[in-house]
Design an enzyme around this catalytic site. Structure first.
Site, PDB file in Angstrom:
ATOM      1  N   GLY A  80       1.297  -1.118   0.209  1.00 16.47           N
ATOM      2  CA  GLY A  80       0.083   0.319   0.537  1.00 16.47           C
ATOM      3  C   GLY A  80       0.741   1.091  -0.086  1.00 16.47           C
ATOM      4  N   GLN A 121       2.282   9.917   1.315  1.00 15.09           N
ATOM      5  CA  GLN A 121       4.075   9.111   1.240  1.00 15.09           C
ATOM      6  C   GLN A 121       4.977   9.806   0.568  1.00 15.09           C
ATOM      7  OE1 GLN A 121       2.288   5.145   2.456  1.00 15.09           O
ATOM      8  NE2 GLN A 121       3.668   4.743   3.284  1.00 15.09           N
ATOM      9  N   LEU A 144       6.658   2.102   4.377  1.00 17.29           N
ATOM     10  CA  LEU A 144       7.730   1.922   3.413  1.00 17.29           C
ATOM     11  C   LEU A 144       8.467   3.671   3.605  1.00 17.29           C
ATOM     12  CD1 LEU A 144       5.630   1.424   0.115  1.00 17.29           C
ATOM     13  CD2 LEU A 144       7.389   0.340   1.455  1.00 17.29           C
ATOM     14  N   HIS A 203      -5.174   1.042   7.129  1.00 14.67           N
ATOM     15  CA  HIS A 203      -3.157   1.278   7.789  1.00 14.67           C
ATOM     16  C   HIS A 203      -3.916   2.721   6.689  1.00 14.67           C
ATOM     17  CE1 HIS A 203       1.335   1.389   8.293  1.00 14.67           C
ATOM     18  NE2 HIS A 203       0.539   1.655   6.866  1.00 14.67           N
ATOM     19  N   GLU A 204      -4.099   3.073   5.896  1.00 14.00           N
ATOM     20  CA  GLU A 204      -3.869   3.858   4.385  1.00 14.00           C
ATOM     21  C   GLU A 204      -4.207   5.312   4.650  1.00 14.00           C
ATOM     22  OE1 GLU A 204      -0.960   3.845   2.081  1.00 14.00           O
ATOM     23  OE2 GLU A 204      -0.589   1.631   2.900  1.00 14.00           O
TER      24      GLU A 204
END
Ligand code: NI
Length: 167
Positions: free
Chosen positions: A46, A51, A94, A135-136
């Protein structure tokens, strides 16, 4: 398509609440393509727009490496309508390399979102997909998974991070 630079903790853009996507114009559609390529290149399951330094409510998810039948999902201005149950899972990000921790989230989720054609769709998700979506969406609110672990674990993480920076 292009692989974009992934912002890492503690960059400020990761802590900002992102703005709604207004138009699905060519720029946004290209950003979606680039985010998908960046996610696969990392590789990750994801990636949210903050990000890659873009503070907009946009994310891509592909958990097919773990659950083959789940398609690529694009979230545009997603809203959680319902959450149910509880599940704990070892998460990573990430933007926070070399660190994972157990996080508790809702096990089942109902989400309303736009897809890349601009249609409003509802997604029912359970297990890993539910975790990935939460999470996203957290990224879109400036929340990282380390914000959802215990204060003691977070302190350990920060200590380790500072040590790594100093070395
Ligand atoms: Ni993440």
């Amino acid at each position: 398509m292009a692989v974009l630079d992934i912002k890492k903790y503690p960059e400020k853009v990761l802590k900002q609440k992102a703005s709604p996507v207004r138009d699905l114009d060519d720029l946004v559609l290209k950003l979606i393509d680039d985010m998908i390529e960046t996610m696969y290149n990392a590789p990750g399951v994801g990636l949210a727009a903050p990000q890659v330094g873009v503070s907009q409510r946009l994310a891509v998810i592909d958990i097919s490496s773990r659950e083959a039948e789940v398609p690529l999902i694009v979230l545009i201005n997603p809203v959680v309508l319902e959450r149910e149950g509880e599940i704990e899972f070892e998460e990573g990000c990430l933007s926070i390399p070399d660190y994972t921790a157990k996080v508790k989230r809702a096990e089942n989720l109902l989400v309303r979102t736009s897809d890349r054609e601009g249609r409003t769709v509802e997604i029912e998700a359970g297990g890993l997909l539910s975790i990935a979506i939460q999470h996203e969406i957290d990224h879109l609110d400036g929340v990282l998974f380390i914000d959802r672990i215990s204060p003691i674990r977070r302190e350990f993480f920060k200590k380790r991070y500072r040590k790594k920076q100093a070395s």
